[in-house]
Write a protein that holds these residues in place. Structure first.
Motif, PDB file in Angstrom:
ATOM      1  N   LEU A 248       0.828  -1.204   0.000  1.00  0.00           N
ATOM      2  CA  LEU A 248       0.000   0.000   0.000  1.00  0.00           C
ATOM      3  C   LEU A 248       0.862   1.254   0.000  1.00  0.00           C
ATOM      4  O   LEU A 248       1.746   1.419   0.844  1.00  0.00           O
ATOM      5  CB  LEU A 248      -0.916   0.020   1.235  1.00  0.00           C
ATOM      6  CG  LEU A 248      -1.788   1.261   1.420  1.00  0.00           C
ATOM      7  CD1 LEU A 248      -2.803   1.386   0.294  1.00  0.00           C
ATOM      8  CD2 LEU A 248      -2.487   1.228   2.780  1.00  0.00           C
ATOM      9  N   SER A 249       0.612   2.145  -0.948  1.00  0.00           N
ATOM     10  CA  SER A 249       1.265   3.458  -0.982  1.00  0.00           C
ATOM     11  C   SER A 249       0.192   4.531  -1.015  1.00  0.00           C
ATOM     12  O   SER A 249      -0.852   4.371  -1.659  1.00  0.00           O
ATOM     13  CB  SER A 249       2.182   3.580  -2.202  1.00  0.00           C
ATOM     14  OG  SER A 249       1.465   3.404  -3.404  1.00  0.00           O
ATOM     15  N   THR A 250       0.438   5.627  -0.309  1.00  0.00           N
ATOM     16  CA  THR A 250      -0.534   6.712  -0.210  1.00  0.00           C
ATOM     17  C   THR A 250       0.158   8.050  -0.401  1.00  0.00           C
ATOM     18  O   THR A 250       1.375   8.175  -0.224  1.00  0.00           O
ATOM     19  CB  THR A 250      -1.232   6.709   1.163  1.00  0.00           C
ATOM     20  OG1 THR A 250      -0.247   6.979   2.184  1.00  0.00           O
ATOM     21  CG2 THR A 250      -1.890   5.371   1.442  1.00  0.00           C
ATOM     22  N   ASN A 269      -2.810   3.464  -3.584  1.00  0.00           N
ATOM     23  CA  ASN A 269      -2.671   2.333  -4.493  1.00  0.00           C
ATOM     24  C   ASN A 269      -2.342   1.087  -3.681  1.00  0.00           C
ATOM     25  O   ASN A 269      -1.446   1.109  -2.833  1.00  0.00           O
ATOM     26  CB  ASN A 269      -1.569   2.591  -5.521  1.00  0.00           C
ATOM     27  CG  ASN A 269      -1.954   3.653  -6.523  1.00  0.00           C
ATOM     28  OD1 ASN A 269      -2.654   3.376  -7.498  1.00  0.00           O
ATOM     29  ND2 ASN A 269      -1.503   4.882  -6.288  1.00  0.00           N
ATOM     30  N   HIS A 270      -3.066  -0.001  -3.963  1.00  0.00           N
ATOM     31  CA  HIS A 270      -2.901  -1.242  -3.208  1.00  0.00           C
ATOM     32  C   HIS A 270      -2.773  -2.403  -4.184  1.00  0.00           C
ATOM     33  O   HIS A 270      -3.482  -2.468  -5.190  1.00  0.00           O
ATOM     34  CB  HIS A 270      -4.092  -1.462  -2.286  1.00  0.00           C
ATOM     35  CG  HIS A 270      -3.956  -2.677  -1.420  1.00  0.00           C
ATOM     36  ND1 HIS A 270      -4.517  -3.903  -1.743  1.00  0.00           N
ATOM     37  CD2 HIS A 270      -3.300  -2.864  -0.241  1.00  0.00           C
ATOM     38  CE1 HIS A 270      -4.228  -4.777  -0.804  1.00  0.00           C
ATOM     39  NE2 HIS A 270      -3.490  -4.180   0.121  1.00  0.00           N
ATOM     40  N   VAL A 271      -1.870  -3.320  -3.893  1.00  0.00           N
ATOM     41  CA  VAL A 271      -1.664  -4.515  -4.719  1.00  0.00           C
ATOM     42  C   VAL A 271      -1.844  -5.740  -3.844  1.00  0.00           C
ATOM     43  O   VAL A 271      -1.218  -5.863  -2.790  1.00  0.00           O
ATOM     44  CB  VAL A 271      -0.266  -4.530  -5.368  1.00  0.00           C
ATOM     45  CG1 VAL A 271      -0.096  -5.798  -6.207  1.00  0.00           C
ATOM     46  CG2 VAL A 271      -0.054  -3.294  -6.230  1.00  0.00           C
ATOM     47  N   LEU A 272      -2.717  -6.626  -4.291  1.00  0.00           N
ATOM     48  CA  LEU A 272      -2.996  -7.860  -3.564  1.00  0.00           C
ATOM     49  C   LEU A 272      -2.754  -9.046  -4.487  1.00  0.00           C
ATOM     50  O   LEU A 272      -3.239  -9.070  -5.618  1.00  0.00           O
ATOM     51  CB  LEU A 272      -4.450  -7.867  -3.077  1.00  0.00           C
ATOM     52  CG  LEU A 272      -4.942  -9.099  -2.310  1.00  0.00           C
ATOM     53  CD1 LEU A 272      -4.203  -9.236  -0.984  1.00  0.00           C
ATOM     54  CD2 LEU A 272      -6.452  -9.006  -2.084  1.00  0.00           C
ATOM     55  N   GLY A 273      -1.991 -10.024  -4.044  1.00  0.00           N
ATOM     56  CA  GLY A 273      -1.758 -11.209  -4.839  1.00  0.00           C
ATOM     57  C   GLY A 273      -0.465 -11.153  -5.626  1.00  0.00           C
ATOM     58  O   GLY A 273       0.348 -10.231  -5.484  1.00  0.00           O
ATOM     59  N   LEU A 280      -4.544  -8.278  -7.863  1.00  0.00           N
ATOM     60  CA  LEU A 280      -5.538  -7.212  -7.964  1.00  0.00           C
ATOM     61  C   LEU A 280      -4.898  -5.900  -7.527  1.00  0.00           C
ATOM     62  O   LEU A 280      -4.415  -5.784  -6.400  1.00  0.00           O
ATOM     63  CB  LEU A 280      -6.757  -7.508  -7.083  1.00  0.00           C
ATOM     64  CG  LEU A 280      -7.798  -6.380  -7.011  1.00  0.00           C
ATOM     65  CD1 LEU A 280      -8.498  -6.223  -8.350  1.00  0.00           C
ATOM     66  CD2 LEU A 280      -8.812  -6.657  -5.910  1.00  0.00           C
ATOM     67  N   SER A 281      -4.883  -4.933  -8.420  1.00  0.00           N
ATOM     68  CA  SER A 281      -4.385  -3.594  -8.105  1.00  0.00           C
ATOM     69  C   SER A 281      -5.573  -2.649  -8.013  1.00  0.00           C
ATOM     70  O   SER A 281      -6.441  -2.638  -8.898  1.00  0.00           O
ATOM     71  CB  SER A 281      -3.413  -3.100  -9.181  1.00  0.00           C
ATOM     72  OG  SER A 281      -2.311  -3.965  -9.305  1.00  0.00           O
ATOM     73  N   THR A 282      -5.619  -1.874  -6.946  1.00  0.00           N
ATOM     74  CA  THR A 282      -6.706  -0.926  -6.726  1.00  0.00           C
ATOM     75  C   THR A 282      -6.126   0.471  -6.581  1.00  0.00           C
ATOM     76  O   THR A 282      -5.143   0.670  -5.869  1.00  0.00           O
ATOM     77  CB  THR A 282      -7.499  -1.280  -5.454  1.00  0.00           C
ATOM     78  OG1 THR A 282      -7.924  -2.644  -5.530  1.00  0.00           O
ATOM     79  CG2 THR A 282      -8.708  -0.385  -5.297  1.00  0.00           C
ATOM     80  N   GLY A 283      -6.737   1.438  -7.269  1.00  0.00           N
ATOM     81  CA  GLY A 283      -6.254   2.817  -7.199  1.00  0.00           C
ATOM     82  C   GLY A 283      -7.382   3.785  -6.908  1.00  0.00           C
ATOM     83  O   GLY A 283      -8.461   3.705  -7.511  1.00  0.00           O
ATOM     84  N   LEU A 284      -7.156   4.684  -5.971  1.00  0.00           N
ATOM     85  CA  LEU A 284      -8.128   5.724  -5.628  1.00  0.00           C
ATOM     86  C   LEU A 284      -7.466   7.083  -5.792  1.00  0.00           C
ATOM     87  O   LEU A 284      -6.352   7.305  -5.304  1.00  0.00           O
ATOM     88  CB  LEU A 284      -8.615   5.560  -4.186  1.00  0.00           C
ATOM     89  CG  LEU A 284      -9.465   6.713  -3.624  1.00  0.00           C
ATOM     90  CD1 LEU A 284     -10.796   6.799  -4.355  1.00  0.00           C
ATOM     91  CD2 LEU A 284      -9.675   6.551  -2.118  1.00  0.00           C
TER      92      LEU A 284
END
Length: 459
Positions: A248-250, A269-273, A280-284
């Protein structure tokens, strides 16, 4: 659009269910500790650490209006004519000299970069200038070639903290050099970057002029979508970037653009797996913008965000991105910057008043198939609900927008040379189509673009 929302939600839920069985990325918390090394302690000297390098870029773009004419050009007799097409072709070159830092507790260094552009297409009707692609005189006559000092600054460093003064390139969510033309933009002012911790850094900067991508002189800042005559004397920013976990980076930033707006940003930004099986990469990205000072752009109260999810399995990445503007004016940013870290900022920024948009994209990385450096991508993005009828100011031309819609799709390929004399040379070709309802501002057009960038080192 309910079905579209349900589809996006189903993608996200399905991804999390699949990842429940996948090898997760490290969720280890990173302690907040000072760095054990110092960049300045390793300084080799002003001359010993110097470098001379650069790039040369061949930049070609061909645009065609899909409906009515979108551009105008001026003939040598002064008459103006509509045009359904615009072609720009340039060779942009950068020669960058960077010294090393002097040794001692406080180190000093300098950086200078010469920018040069040659117009390979010079026809008035073809380039349809003036524009921000080919530099022209006010009558639309292209300059055969032009040069300027794109960068010119001095630096002072203590430990892992560097102060830079002069013309420079920075990268923050509100002020960022944009490099999507033959030459990039840069900014005149000062910046401070401090990275004394392993996972925490601070940035501070204040700038009074921008060096545009296609101009020789410095200019005052103006907004990308606001009234053309409104200018500001200073844009300042401050922020912090923090990585609490390996995955996780913010970042949290604020910017003050004198007499335009105060803007606040949060990104995560979060990376799982593991992409070898499934990740799964998630970005807000979230921006809050409110008017400031003399309110040269009128009253502004705007909340805009994007949320993206990307599933990667070996060579394949499938992404979905939702973006929403809550405000009766455009989500706006400074012209000649890349200060828009939103997932659906494409050919169109999908940033109209009260606009909602959804993008689906696919990327194929050919490295697992034995061709490292080669990638293919395609995407489709749709925006709807654009409504400027409640806008009461005069800085944004939006009151004629009532339920406007538009969509965009694109396909592209890129290749980066992996070894040899041309290592890191990149070639990218894209074809993009945009279609808009009558009052949507971006218009209906097709663009084919080919960009080749060759880096080189002299010292």
């Amino acid at each position: 659009m309910r079905r579209t929302r349900k589809t996006a939600l189903a993608i996200a839920v399905g991804a999390f269910c699949a990842l429940a069985q996948a090898e997760p990325a490290s969720q280890e918390r990173i302690p907040l500790t000072l760095k054990s090394t110092s960049d300045q302690a390793e300084a080799s000297g002003f001359i010993e650490g110097q470098s001379l390098s650069g790039t040369t870029r061949n930049w070609y773009a061909r645009e065609r209006a899909a409906r009515g004419p979108l551009w105008k050009y001026r003939k040598s007799d002064g008459s103006r004519h509509d045009s359904h097409s615009r072609d720009n072709w340039l060779q942009g070159s950068i020669l960058n000299y960077s010294s090393g830092f002097t040794q001692g507790t406080v180190g000093f260094a300098a950086e200078v970069a010469a920018y040069n552009a040659i117009a390979l297409e010079r026809g008035r009707a073809a380039i349809a200038g003036p524009n921000n692609r080919t530099l022209t005189h006010s009558d639309g006559e292209a300059l055969d070639q032009w040069s300027k000092a794109g960068l010119a600054n001095i630096k002072a460093r203590i430990s892992n903290t560097t102060l830079t003064a002069g013309r420079q390139a920075i990268d923050t969510p509100m002020l960022a050099a944009i490099g999507n033309r033959a030459l990039p933009s840069s900014f005149q002012g000062f910046s401070l970057h401090s990275a004394e911790f392993d996972n925490l850094s601070f940035d501070l900067g204040s700038f009074d002029r921008v060096s545009p991508r296609t101009e020789q002189s410095l200019s005052k800042f103006r907004s990308e979508y606001g009234a053309a005559g409104a200018e500001t004397d200073r844009a300042s920013t401050a922020g912090v970037s923090y990585q609490p976990f390996r995955s996780l980076s913010t970042s949290l930033f604020a910017a003050k653009v004198d007499d335009f707006w105060n803007q606040y940003y949060f990104g995560a930004n979060h990376v799982l797996g593991d992409s070898a099986t499934l990740s799964l990469s998630t970005g807000l990205n979230y921006y809050k913008t409110v008017d400031e000072g003399r309110k040269k752009l009128g009253e502004i109260d705007n909340d805009t965000f994007s949320l993206s999810v990307a599933l990667t399995h070996q060579a394949h990445t499938l992404s979905a991105a939702w973006q929403q503007v809550n405000g009766n004016e455009y989500f706006d940013y400074l012209h000649e910057t890349n200060g828009i870290y939103l997932a659906n900022s494409l050919m169109s920024d999908f940033n109209g008043p009260n606009e909602k948009s959804l993008q689906l994209s696919y990327v194929l990385n050919m490295a697992p198939y034995g061709v490292p450096g080669l990638k293919f991508n395609l995407y489709n993005a749709r925006g709807w609900g654009i409504d400027g009828t409640h806008y009461r100011g005069t800085a944004y031309d939006v009151r004629g927008m009532d339920g406007e819609t538009h969509y965009e799709w694109g396909i592209g390929t890129s290749y980066a040379v992996q070894s040899g004399a041309l290592k890191d040379t990149s070639v990218r070709a894209t074809y993009t189509a945009h279609r808009a309802s009558k009052a949507q501002a971006d218009g209906s057009l097709n663009e084919f673009r080919v960009v080749t960038t060759i880096p080189f080192n002299i010292l």
